[in-house]
Design an enzyme around this catalytic site. Structure first.
Site, short mmCIF file in Angstrom:
data_model
loop_
_atom_site.label_atom_id
_atom_site.label_comp_id
_atom_site.label_asym_id
_atom_site.label_seq_id
_atom_site.Cartn_x
_atom_site.Cartn_y
_atom_site.Cartn_z
N LYS B 79 0.85 -1.20 0.00
CA LYS B 79 0.00 0.00 0.00
C LYS B 79 0.88 1.25 0.00
O LYS B 79 1.88 1.31 0.75
CB LYS B 79 -0.89 -0.02 1.25
CG LYS B 79 -1.95 1.07 1.30
CD LYS B 79 -2.78 0.97 2.58
CE LYS B 79 -3.96 1.91 2.62
NZ LYS B 79 -4.78 1.74 3.83
N SER B 154 -9.72 1.61 2.71
CA SER B 154 -8.83 2.39 1.88
C SER B 154 -7.77 1.57 1.14
O SER B 154 -7.19 2.04 0.18
CB SER B 154 -8.11 3.43 2.73
OG SER B 154 -7.28 2.80 3.69
N SER B 178 -9.95 -0.76 6.90
CA SER B 178 -9.33 -0.48 5.60
C SER B 178 -8.60 -1.65 4.96
O SER B 178 -8.20 -1.56 3.80
CB SER B 178 -8.36 0.70 5.73
OG SER B 178 -9.07 1.91 5.62
#
Lengths: 97, 489, 489
Positions: B79, B154, B178
């Protein structure tokens, strides 16, 4: 629980955000909605309940006072928007601490 | 391509034994990325050359008779909220465009030490704030299992990368769901460890007391391998839990072999009977629970009354912490700077131009919740509700070994469906937030699909530091249900 | 309403509270391993943590905690659970745009410092002494180098993150002289205990003052003004004297004092109003989520407390004055110099004359230290210097005046007093009969030389004198020897 336009302006100043007129109006409504949603929670009786800042209790980690390598200055200043005389340059400061 | 191996366990076995060179494995993944990434948008950066060099180094070590580690040659997507020295890191924000961190996050460094090959940095909601990946300042990310759908957020890019077979495994960060929510929406396994189990050093902070780094993978075992390789105390993170890291891989084995007969699994009333839950989600979840019961699990129902207020508490605490964490993006030391006559004007212009609407909204909300005259009513109250959530969950765990719920009340929703109403987006996190408030480990695994093939996720929650139990139950469930393979478009 | 009436006949008194910031004498910064040193090249002692780079986390320096506890033990503070908070405000010299400090749970609460005031001890109570991190250093670019007319500012973050102990006094101080005594007392304690370098010129100790005035006898405080930018004790006294007078005049003339911050300017000897902010600061303090509360081991606190001797110079001065009948002012000049009082007491213990020792310490030793800029610890002296000098006076070898000359030489050369006496021939042999006997022996042993002298060769008298000096090992007074030889021949 509603939030006024003045509140939004005050908070934007604290948070250093130059909001547009449109954003000011939008946030006044949206923040009000979110806070309304929280109204029931905020009305909850929590008398005698301690606050939690950290979810898992552990001992405070202490570091020994031994130097570690710092970053190469070139690497640090390379990322800076403005540099002068090996220092970070910013526009004039109006208020003093 | 025939007989593609996509599990990390399988790849690592093949690479360690010399059967499949890491370089060959990597090329298969890079080829899929080259062919399909422009339809998905999972990555903000594909680090091809760096990855090739890493894979060759792994192969050289194998050739020299060394063991590169648990994740030898496993393609890993990271990420873009995690720092990796030498590659730009953006956190999905314009304010960090072009920033090269001079250091690497502990979790990433440990995974590379264990032999993982970083293929790229994945798309995300700006500063990890969002539940659909639509807050990325750079590009749209689509759900590989339904291209008109959001991947969740996210960590949407990480979930999409695994679901599309662009990486064998990925890591993300989970502040209110997330990792688990996008895992659920993309049909992969996603796990949030106990708060403090994985070092946060190098993770660009959203809400420090809630953030945890965790794995996304195609199987429970792969998630466990990634977790095992990156978890453990770190002298650079004062909130990381000290002491030795227990082996969770034995929990995976137990789950696979011994199942969950006799284990008490609880349905959480407040999360299972929620208004707004998709009927399909409810049906798939019920069927899954029945399968577990049939295999010998003892089903109980528990009520966790304070969970009704968990969402509100979360949306005060997380913005409060973020308003402080994101103050440093001021145009002085790194990243974007917009011109201003004086330093305050420069700060304001920079932050106005550099942050997207959701980030500004949360900074505003958090600043308000901490401001003089309101802090006790909002932030202070939320902290006390957090205590109640912790207490209620502790009580629930005296009645059950693990708690179950759907991961998300809905399957992946269409792109654009919730962008106009922040509250409707926030409600996506309602089942996942409690684990962050309480710091407990939780995992989402695919447990079925709706008629359109969109995945439904089962969330398993376990007590603090019970990762081994969590993986055991998840692996047992996966064995009963069957893993959902990557799409391989 | 203000407690101050505008009556020209009323006498006013000042109410002063001081905030002293002392940089702690650690090798590294408060929350990272960068060096804590003065005078390094700009931006060389910086890392992701003290630069506030995204993703970096603070880890507390054990030594900083220990030094804070040492101070707390010395001033008899309540030392206990401590919580770091974030103080949120934007300022370019503060990398994270929040300062990690302590708020409602400081490491040291309360405590007291005793100062010398009009020949007696006077207690100044402390509110707290807490830990926090320092900011970077700003250099204002413009005609004057001051912030007001600067066009831009350059920042060096080497100092950012250096540990600070902020010592806050109660408003117990009434005069500029008391303020001076208080700062001297703190400097001595911080220096003696190796907590800080306490160099005001280098900024390792900084003092801000809160000043108000009120009619003598009034209970309520007047409106408080914060005065900053005093970089020596002398400028502190000047600034306070000016500010008290300014406020008194305002009241006498029927004016009002506004709560504000004023800058002391050394050049014009005045305090100047700083640009006031439109609104009161709102620092949004909340517990630092990256650092859990500190709970100190009681045994550790006790161990540190046991190592902290009774270090208050004021108390020591009073005790010594009482014990030996010393003049308090003269003792006071000795007790604030590190190691000097210990030295005097050690010498007295092995037989040195108390009053002479005190005088030597306060005059010759202080003069030497001032001249060389050295410290007592740096003097290479053998034990018993004052004791030897005392006995040399007692046995008539040295006059008081000669003894002082010997001491000065001892301090420069590091030789013992007896060595200096013999090498310099400073001793006086008072027993003439003994000297006469030796002269007679030397004359008797050198008949040829006597012949030469009698034949008119006066030059060889020197040889005889030398023989006498040799026989007395240099203890004879050469003039006396000449006189005796002359009278014999």
């Amino acid at each position: 629980m509603s939030i006024s336009r003045e509140d939004v302006l005050h908070v934007a100043k604290l948070a250093r955000l130059a909001l547009s007129e449109e954003e000011i109006s939008l946030f006044t409504v949206q923040l009000g909605d979110i806070l309304n949603h929280a109204a029931a929670a905020c009305a909850l009786d929590t008398e005698g309940v301690p606050p939690t800042a950290h979810p898992v209790p552990i001992a405070h980690l202490l570091r020994e006072d031994e130097p570690r390598p710092s970053l190469a200055r070139g690497l640090v200043l390379e990322e800076a928007p403005a540099v002068e005389a090996d220092r970070f340059r910013v526009p004039r400061i109006l208020d003093e601490t | 391509m025939t007989a593609v191996i996509t599990t990390a366990a399988g790849i690592a076995r093949g690479v360690r034994s010399g059967e499949y060179p890491a370089a060959r494995v990597l090329e298969e993944y890079l080829a899929r990325i080259a062919a399909h990434e422009d339809r998905i948008g999972a990555f903000l950066l594909v680090a091809q050359e760096r990855a090739r060099a890493a894979a060759e180094a792994i192969d050289a070590r194998v050739a020299a008779g060394e063991d590169p580690g648990l994740l030898a040659g496993v393609p890993l997507a990271v990420k873009d909220a995690l720092c990796l020295a030498g590659l730009p890191t953006t956190a999905g924000s314009k304010i960090l465009q072009g920033w090269h961190p001079p250091y690497t996050a502990t979790a990433v460094a440990r995974l590379e030490e264990a032999g993982a090959v970083v293929v790229g940095k994945t798309n995300l909601d700006e500063f990890a704030m969002g539940s659909s990946n639509e807050n990325s300042a750079y590009k749209v990310c689509r759900n590989p299992r339904g291209l008109d759908r959001v991947p969740g957020g996210s960590s949407g890019g990480s979930a999409a990368a695994v679901a599309a077979g662009f990486a064998s495994v990925a890591i993300g960060s989970d502040t209110g769901g997330s990792i688990r929510q996008p895992a659920s929406l993309c049909g992969v396994v996603g796990m949030k460890p106990t708060y403090g189990r994985v070092s946060r050093y190098g993770l660009i902070a959203f809400a420090s007391s809630l953030d945890q780094i965790g794995p996304l993978a195609g199987t429970v075992e792969d998630a466990a391998l990634v977790y095992q390789s990156m978890a453990g105390a770190d002298p650079m993170d004062a909130t990381s839990i000290p002491g030795d890291l227990p082996d969770v891989l034995s929990g995976v084995k137990e789950g696979r072999e011994a199942g969950i007969a006799g284990m008490r699994v609880a349905l959480v009333t407040e999360l299972c009977e929620m208004e707004g839950t998709d009927p399909t989600v409810a049906r798939v979840f019920e069927e899954t629970v029945k399968k577990l019961e049939k295999s010998g699990a003892v089903l109980v129902e528990v009520s966790v009354p304070s969970l009704v207020h968990a969402l509100s508490a979360y949306y005060l605490i997380a913005p409060a912490e973020c308003s402080s964490n994101l103050a440093r993006f001021d145009g002085v030391r790194f990243g974007l700077r917009e011109a201003g006559d004086d330093v305050e004007a420069m700060n304001r212009a920079t932050r106005e131009a550099g942050f997207g609407p959701e980030v500004k909204r949360r900074i505003m909300l958090g600043t308000y919740a901490l401001s003089s005259g309101y802090i006790d009513a909002y932030y202070g109250k939320a902290q006390r509700i957090r205590t109640l959530v912790i207490r209620d969950l502790e009580a629930a765990f005296t009645q059950a070994d693990v708690l179950l719920s759907p991961t998300s009340p809905t399957v992946a929703f269409p792109l654009g469906a919730r962008t106009d109403d922040p509250m409707s987006m926030y409600i996506s996190d309602i089942c996942t937030i409690p684990a962050n408030l309480a710091g407990i480990p939780a995992l989402s695994l695919p447990c079925g699909t709706d008629d359109a093939g969109l995945p439904v996720g089962l969330q398993v929650m376990a007590p603090v530091l019970s990762e081994s139990l969590l993986f055991r139950v998840a692996c047992a469930a996966e064995t009963l249900i069957g893993a959902l393979p990557p799409v391989l478009l | 309403m203000s407690a101050v009436a505008s009556d020209p006949c009323v006498d006013y008194e000042a109410v002063i509270g001081l905030e002293v910031h002392a940089e702690l004498k650690t090798k590294t910064k408060m929350f990272c391993g960068c060096r804590n040193e003065f005078g390094a090249k700009p931006n060389t002692n910086v890392c992701p943590v003290c630069l506030g780079l995204p993703g970096a986390l603070p880890v507390t320096n054990r030594k900083a905690i220990e030094l804070a506890v040492r101070f707390g033990a010395a001033v008899d503070a309540k030392i206990g659970r401590a919580v770091f908070h974030r103080k949120n405000y934007f300022y370019p010299d503060m990398p994270k745009d929040f300062q990690i400090t302590q708020y409602d749970e400081p490491i040291n609460a309360g405590g007291k410092v005793e100062i010398l005031d009009a020949g007696a001890l006077h207690t100044i109570h402390l509110t707290r002494a807490h830990l926090e991190e320092d900011t970077g250093k700003s250099q204002h670019q413009g005609v004057s180098g001051r912030i007001h007319d600067a066009t831009s500012t350059l920042i060096d973050y080497n100092r950012a993150g250096v540990p600070l102990l902020e010592i806050v006094s109660e408003p117990d101080i009434r005069t500029p002289d008391q303020a001076k005594q208080y700062v001297n007392e703190l400097r001595a304690v911080l220096g003696f205990l190796d907590i800080s370098d306490v160099k005001m010129e280098e900024g390792s100790m900084r003092v801000d003052a809160n000043v108000s005035v009120r009619p003598v006898g009034a209970e309520a405080f007047g409106v408080k003004v914060e005065v900053k930018n005093m970089n020596s004790v002398r400028s502190l006294v000047r600034a306070l004297t000016y500010e008290i007078e300014r406020q008194t005049v305002v009241y006498r003339e029927g004016g009002r004092i506004v709560q504000e911050t004023r800058h002391w300017e050394e050049e014009d000897g005045r305090t100047h109003s700083m640009r006031s902010k439109e609104e009161a600061a709102d620092y949004r303090y909340f517990p630092e989520p990256d650092l859990v509360p500190i709970t100190l081991d009681q045994a550790w606190i006790e161990a540190i407390s046991a190592e902290v001797p009774g270090v208050f110079p004021s108390r020591r001065a009073v005790q010594l004055a009482e014990q030996y009948g010393f003049d308090l002012d003269r003792v006071a000049s000795v007790v604030y110099t590190p190691g000097l009082c210990d030295w005097v007491e050690a010498e007295i213990a092995i037989g040195a004359d108390p009053l002479r020792s005190l005088n030597w310490a306060s005059q010759e030793v202080m003069a030497h230290l001032n001249e060389t800029g050295g410290e007592v610890a740096g003097l290479a002296l053998s034990k018993g210097v004052f004791a030897d000098l005392s006995s040399l006076i007692d046995d008539g070898t040295l006059s008081k005046k000669l003894a002082r000359e010997v001491l000065t030489e001892v301090l420069v050369s590091g030789k013992s007093p007896r060595t200096v006496v013999s090498e310099k021939g400073l001793a006086q042999i008072s027993d003439e009969s003994e000297l006469e006997r030796i002269v007679a022996e030397v004359i008797g042993a050198n008949p040829e030389t006597i012949e030469k002298i009698r034949a008119g060769n006066k030059k060889v008298v020197g040889f005889l004198v030398g023989q006498v000096m040799k026989a007395t090992k240099g203890a004879a007074n050469p003039e006396a020897v000449h006189r005796l030889i002359d009278s014999r021949l």
